[in-house]
Design an enzyme around this catalytic site. Structure first.
Site: not given
Ligand code: DX5
Ligand code: ZN
Length: 214
Positions: A6, A31, A33, A35, A64, A66, A135, A140, A143, A173-174, A195-196
Site C-alpha cells: 500500500s 494498492h 488508497d 480517501m 481502493h 474510501m 478490512m 482511514g 499503522g 487490508d489493515g 503498508g507499514s
Molecule cells: C487503511 C488503508 C490501508 C493501509 C494499511 O485505511 O486501506 O490500505 O494502507 O496500512 P497498514 O498496512 O499500515 O495497516
Molecule cells: Zn486500502
C-alpha cells in the site's frame, strides 16, 4: 499468495523510487488508497496520483476507494490507469448497480467491507465480483492494529467462493504483518495488502519476502 504494497506508507517525496523498490522486490500489485475526508476522516489523493503511478510501473494498480460517492469518479480512475476498482458496501445501497458501472469501465470489480459490516451483504453479488476486500482495521489510516474478528468473515467468504466454484479473490487490508498474514492465509485470503510492514522500515524486498514466507 499475492502481496499488494500500500503506497499510503511510502515516502511521497520519492514515490518513483518507492514504486520501483516494490516492483523489484516482488510485489504482485500496488494498492492505492483514495480517501475523501467524508467516508473516512483522512484525505489522501485522487486520479492524478494514479495517473502518475501508472507511468512508473508495469504492476497492476489496485485502487481502493474510501470515498462517499464512488460512482462519480469511476471513469476518471479507470482512464488514469486503475486495473481494479474497489468500492465500499457501506456507501453503495445499490451494489449490483455500481458493480455494473465499474464493469463498464473494463476494470476488475471489488467490494470492500468495514470491520463492523456483516459479510451477508456480499452473498447476493459474489459471483459478479473479482475481488472481496475485507478490512481488518477501520479504514482511514495506516499503522493500526489488526482486528481479529475479520478472520471469521474471511472464512465465510472463502466457503461461499469455494462452494460456488468462483474465481473471486479475497484481499485483506489493515494491520498486516508476518504474524497476522499467516492467520489471514489460514483463513483463506489470496491477497495481502500491507503498508507499514513493507514501507515502514527496513528493506522493501526483504519485507515483502517476510510476508510471503509467513
Ligand atoms: C487503511 C488503508 C490501508 C493501509 C494499511 O485505511 O486501506 O490500505 O494502507 O496500512 P497498514 O498496512 O499500515 O495497516
Ligand atoms: Zn486500502
Amino acid at each position: 499468495m499475492k502481496i499488494a504494497p500500500s503506497l499510503l506508507a511510502a515516502d511521497f517525496t520519492c514515490l518513483r523510487t518507492e514504486v520501483e523498490k516494490a516492483e523489484a522486490g516482488g510485489a504482485d500489485l500496488l494498492h492505492l488508497d483514495v480517501m475523501d475526508g467524508h467516508f473516512v476522516p483522512n484525505i489522501t489523493f485522487g486520479p492524478i496520483v494514479v495517473k502518475a503511478v501508472r507511468k512508473l510501473t508495469q504492476l497492476k494498480l489496485d485502487v481502493h476507494l474510501m470515498i462517499k460517492q464512488p460512482a462519480r469518479y469511476l471513469e476518471d480512475f479507470a482512464a488514469d490507469g486503475a486495473d481494479s476498482i474497489t468500492v465500499h458496501a457501506e456507501v453503495c445501497p445499490d451494489l449490483p448497480g455500481i458493480i455494473g458501472q465499474i464493469r463498464t469501465q473494463q476494470v476488475c470489480v471489488g467490494v470492500s467491507l468495514n470491520p463492523d459490516t456483516p459479510v451477508d451483504v456480499l452473498k447476493p453479488v459474489l459471483e459478479q465480483l473479482d475481488l472481496v476486500l475485507v478490512m481488518s482495521v477501520n479504514p482511514g489510516f495506516g499503522g493500526q492494529t489488526f482486528i481479529p474478528s475479520c478472520l471469521e468473515k474471511i472464512r465465510q467468504v472463502r466457503q461461499w467462493i469455494d462452494q460456488a466454484g468462483l474465481k473471486t479473490e479475497i484481499e485483506i487490508d489493515g494491520g498486516i504483518w508476518p504474524q497476522t498474514a499467516s492467520e489471514a492465509k489460514q483463513a483463506g485470503v489470496d491477497i495481502l495488502v500491507a503498508g507499514s510492514a513493507i514501507f515502514g522500515s527496513g528493506d522493501v524486498a526483504e519485507n515483502i519476502r517476510a510476508l510471503r514466507n509467513s
